[in-house]
Design a protein around this motif. Structure first.
Motif, mmCIF file in Angstrom:
data_model
loop_
_atom_site.group_PDB
_atom_site.id
_atom_site.type_symbol
_atom_site.label_atom_id
_atom_site.label_comp_id
_atom_site.label_asym_id
_atom_site.label_seq_id
_atom_site.Cartn_x
_atom_site.Cartn_y
_atom_site.Cartn_z
ATOM 1 N N ASP A 90 9.090 -3.989 -19.324
ATOM 2 C CA ASP A 90 9.640 -2.750 -18.769
ATOM 3 C C ASP A 90 8.558 -1.669 -18.754
ATOM 4 O O ASP A 90 7.374 -1.946 -18.974
ATOM 5 C CB ASP A 90 10.870 -2.314 -19.574
ATOM 6 N N LYS A 91 9.005 -0.440 -18.511
ATOM 7 C CA LYS A 91 8.060 0.663 -18.374
ATOM 8 C C LYS A 91 7.171 0.855 -19.611
ATOM 9 O O LYS A 91 5.951 1.005 -19.503
ATOM 10 C CB LYS A 91 8.845 1.953 -18.097
ATOM 11 N N THR A 146 8.290 -5.987 -9.656
ATOM 12 C CA THR A 146 7.177 -5.971 -10.612
ATOM 13 C C THR A 146 6.580 -7.376 -10.715
ATOM 14 O O THR A 146 6.594 -7.980 -11.787
ATOM 15 C CB THR A 146 7.646 -5.482 -12.001
ATOM 16 N N ASP A 194 6.863 1.812 -5.981
ATOM 17 C CA ASP A 194 7.962 2.727 -6.309
ATOM 18 C C ASP A 194 7.972 3.067 -7.797
ATOM 19 O O ASP A 194 8.415 4.142 -8.193
ATOM 20 C CB ASP A 194 9.315 2.114 -5.923
ATOM 21 N N ARG A 195 7.542 2.109 -8.613
ATOM 22 C CA ARG A 195 7.440 2.369 -10.061
ATOM 23 C C ARG A 195 5.987 2.700 -10.370
ATOM 24 O O ARG A 195 5.104 1.842 -10.266
ATOM 25 C CB ARG A 195 7.849 1.133 -10.853
ATOM 26 N N LYS A 196 5.771 3.931 -10.811
ATOM 27 C CA LYS A 196 4.389 4.378 -11.033
ATOM 28 C C LYS A 196 3.687 3.530 -12.088
ATOM 29 O O LYS A 196 2.507 3.206 -11.966
ATOM 30 C CB LYS A 196 4.377 5.858 -11.450
ATOM 31 N N TRP A 197 4.413 3.215 -13.159
ATOM 32 C CA TRP A 197 3.778 2.474 -14.255
ATOM 33 C C TRP A 197 3.327 1.103 -13.781
ATOM 34 O O TRP A 197 2.265 0.622 -14.179
ATOM 35 C CB TRP A 197 4.706 2.353 -15.464
ATOM 36 N N TYR A 198 4.136 0.458 -12.913
ATOM 37 C CA TYR A 198 3.757 -0.866 -12.434
ATOM 38 C C TYR A 198 2.547 -0.781 -11.497
ATOM 39 O O TYR A 198 1.603 -1.567 -11.585
ATOM 40 C CB TYR A 198 4.925 -1.559 -11.722
ATOM 41 N N ASP A 211 9.990 -2.017 -5.068
ATOM 42 C CA ASP A 211 10.330 -1.682 -6.462
ATOM 43 C C ASP A 211 10.275 -2.893 -7.389
ATOM 44 O O ASP A 211 10.760 -2.836 -8.511
ATOM 45 C CB ASP A 211 11.711 -1.031 -6.524
ATOM 46 N N THR A 230 11.703 6.681 -1.807
ATOM 47 C CA THR A 230 10.817 7.118 -2.893
ATOM 48 C C THR A 230 9.945 8.266 -2.421
ATOM 49 O O THR A 230 9.742 9.248 -3.146
ATOM 50 C CB THR A 230 9.948 5.932 -3.361
#
Lengths: 281, 281
Positions: free
Chosen positions: A30-31, A24, A236-240, A22, A180
């Motif tokens: 941020d997102k 970046t 885990d973070r789609k945007w990243y 998770d 996730t």
């Protein structure tokens, strides 16, 4: 516009539990910042891809192959849609490798892969790949360990040949946590527009999480070559995840530094022909 | 969000000189409005395409085939980039037909086309197509008139079979004026990033403009069937061309009305399995 050098896997043994899913790396925002940064990549990606395509039309053999691996729900499809989708689809060739057909099973494991390599000038994308032949087959003991062992070297040899033939191979493993995955599987069960993505077998495969991790770790260590290194992308973070693969793609294309071909005709003479013509009617 | 019904070619003889190349039928706005309207199509196109794709994964045979024809510089590539590029590339299969290879020449003219048809659930796009086999070959007398004559019927029969097999065929002819082509060829000669798109043969082909128009007119008349009608898209304005094809695509997908597949598993039982599992590690 930072590059994503932190994602490149260092040589040596790999312990995936020590690589956060998770985080970046190489990105401060941020997102919302991440989505903006991805959108901003579009122009440069398009320009670089078109140059590569133009080169391919003018005799160059160069091409790029993006290999996406990762557990179910790690987001290979999301990367295709949001990141690869930024590029002119004329220059992209995507192939999703499923369970091998009967015909494919009768051939060498690289046979079906070689048939789907991108042509000169193209950006090819493999959604799963020849790496399944040292992952799922190892987890389920479908192939004896000695054969799996020999495949790491065969893969390295294959990718070396690709490089010698002008193919840049960009390998990304989308790295998610089991939690996730659970969330994403539940989301598929909660949303009628996502039922079609759900397969009860995905839950069975979760039971082999530790075996998959071990198979990934060995695979990553053994095929992390200088010429075709692995990148482990926290997913885990789609945007990243989308941004990171986009920047890796951008970095790879920048590294190729594709150039607009020069004219192989007399520019002024062609202009004159157009000026002198009898107007078509 | 108006549909593009005015672009559908009425039955009967065709005179392309009476169809404006710079008009914007079914659309009131200017260039900025048109670009905005195209961007706004993205979400609906994506939703419809994903439904179609999901259906394809669940046993449906349906698919869509967009056929793009038009003179050099009419903007087939621009439509691929700006309109088809709005759709998730995972669900799109583009094929550009070039001059036939030696192998292709030894087969029936539909052989190479049948091999590139989209699979179930996909949006296939033909950048040029089997229609070249009644256009360029007629203009240059590469094939005797009787053979060309027989091909119109063969094409209609082929497209009827496609429809019977669940393929919606959306045919668009991008209609430009000779002056617009001249401008675009000159633009390619004035811009080093466009030299690779220029081919001196394109100017030779301009010398046959009238013959091409006649070949298009006959082709349009003879293959404008109820089941696979032609649309003539005024294409002197790039923004309108992209928008018009986007709306035709949207209308065609709406007409198919693809539905999210129902679950073929017990949703609650699967949720329970996830709840009961030993957490993977």
């Amino acid at each position: 516009m930072g590059s994503m050098s932190l994602l490149r896997l260092p040589p040596g043994p790999v312990d995936l539990t020590t690589i956060p899913t998770d985080a970046t790396p190489d990105f401060d925002g941020d997102k919302a910042d991440g989505k903006e940064a991805l959108a901003e990549l579009g122009d440069e990606l398009s320009d670089l891809q078109e140059r590569l395509f133009a080169e391919g039309r003018s005799g160059s053999h160069r091409r790029l192959l993006l290999v996406l691996q990762g557990m179910d729900t790690s987001g290979k499809g999301g990367v295709l849609r949001h990141t690869v989708g930024l590029i002119d689809p004329q220059g992209v060739r995507i192939h999703s490798f499923k369970a091998p057909t009967e015909e494919e099973k009768q051939h060498h494991f690289l046979w079906r892969v070689k048939r789907k390599l991108p042509e000169a000038g193209y950006v090819g994308v493999f959604d799963r790949s020849h790496y399944e032949d040292v992952l799922i087959v190892r987890v389920h003991d479908w192939v004896d360990p000695r054969t799996v062992e020999s495949r790491y070297e065969q893969i390295n040899e294959f990718e070396k040949e690709l490089a010698a033939d002008g193919t840049v191979v960009l390998k990304c493993m989308l790295h998610i946590s089991p939690d996730t995955q659970k969330e994403r599987l539940l989301a598929r069960l909660d949303d009628p527009t996502k039922y079609w993505k759900f397969n009860p077998g995905d839950i069975d495969e979760r039971g082999h999480w530790g075996d998959y991790r071990a198979a990934y770790e060995t695979m990553l260590e053994r095929t992390n070559t200088e010429i075709a290194p692995w990148h482990v992308v926290p997913a885990d973070r789609k945007w990243y995840r989308n941004l990171a693969v986009g920047r890796l793609l951008r970095d790879a294309l920048r590294g190729m530094n594709p150039q607009w071909p020069t004219a192989d005709f007399d520019i002024d003479a062609e202009k004159q022909r157009l000026a002198d013509e009898v107007p078509p009617a």
